[in-house]
Scaffold this active site. Sequence first.
Site, PDB file in Angstrom:
ATOM      1  N   GLU A  82       0.823  -1.204   0.000  1.00 18.53           N
ATOM      2  CA  GLU A  82       0.000   0.000   0.000  1.00 18.53           C
ATOM      3  C   GLU A  82       0.862   1.261   0.000  1.00 18.53           C
ATOM      4  OE1 GLU A  82      -0.429  -2.525   2.094  1.00 18.53           O
ATOM      5  OE2 GLU A  82      -2.354  -3.372   1.482  1.00 18.53           O
ATOM      6  N   HIS A 151      -9.992  -5.146   9.024  1.00 21.02           N
ATOM      7  CA  HIS A 151     -10.785  -5.007   7.803  1.00 21.02           C
ATOM      8  C   HIS A 151     -12.171  -4.428   8.076  1.00 21.02           C
ATOM      9  CE1 HIS A 151      -7.878  -8.278   7.095  1.00 21.02           C
ATOM     10  NE2 HIS A 151      -7.850  -7.858   5.848  1.00 21.02           N
TER      11      HIS A 151
END
Length: 344
Positions: A82, A151
């Site tokens: 990321e 998440h």
Amino acid sequence: MKVHIPILLFWTHSFTHLKQGDDNMKEINYWQAIAEALAEEMERDETVFIIGENVQEAPFMATRELIQRFGPERVMDAPLSELAIAGATVGAACAGYRPVCDLNFADFIYCAADEILLKAAQQNFAQAGKVNAPCVFLGVAGGGFGTGPEHSHVPSAMVLNNPGLKLVLPSTPYDAKGLMKTAIRDNNPVCYFFHKKLMGLKQEIPEDEYLIPLGQADIKREGTDVTVVATLYMVHHALEAAKQLEGKISVEVIDPRSLEPLDMDTIIESIKKTNRVVVVDEDTQRCGVAAEIGQQIMELAFDYLDAPVARVCSANMPVAGAEMEKYCIPQVEQVVAAIQSVCY
């Protein structure tokens, strides 16, 4: 690594269809609205491209079928980093492109924090206004499927605590499309968090192009007894609570749609009418969005309040997985109880 989440394909049946009531309309669902906005902006402006993890297969549907239309040079799968993806995004934005960085989960903004919070957010300031970083950081957010602590967050407060970033939280297909198009055209970096529980939500939206300005709240339901300010999926919790209390308490539901910029004027005008307010947000209670909005209400509208500002937020703890998740994130019954607490 490829991520497959087939449950997304079956979410449609879970939601009531929202109707706009116009002949020049089409019915579309939440993820289709985002994908359509991306496609239209890529067609309109060749500097717009998408980069991210598995964007060509689109596990969360938002970039679905764009690879067939625009090819791998503009729908770019990237390695599983990321930080690297965000870095490439910021560099491209400073060089004159308008990239959309798909982080997959909004939680992964933490992995890319240096590039997003320090580089993208501060680029214009650090370069004395000579360099812009027009990019969008896209991520699916929130709980509802028991996917655990890495998440399931809506990391809004962290974004707001870093000046230079804008933040968009769409709660309907109409908002999702109009806000995405505006975010891509903005000359500032924008974080755009969409909720996994809303993927199948259907609504009629205009056939013609439209944009929604950032910093313009929407009154999702009018009422006279209490104002509920709610964000993202919590808007639907607020609407359900209002439905359950119908005939007893008249609830006005306001969706800010963007938290930076934040339309406090609409919120204050509602409070002047109702004199009571509940803020519902899926970020944590401590130092969260609800705390900030509540404080601004206290500063700007204290004389209009007949009761203290109430908050309904996620608990001050990591988001638990599986069946324990419901004890961490806000539930409709909590919203109902909060409304009742400020009205009785």
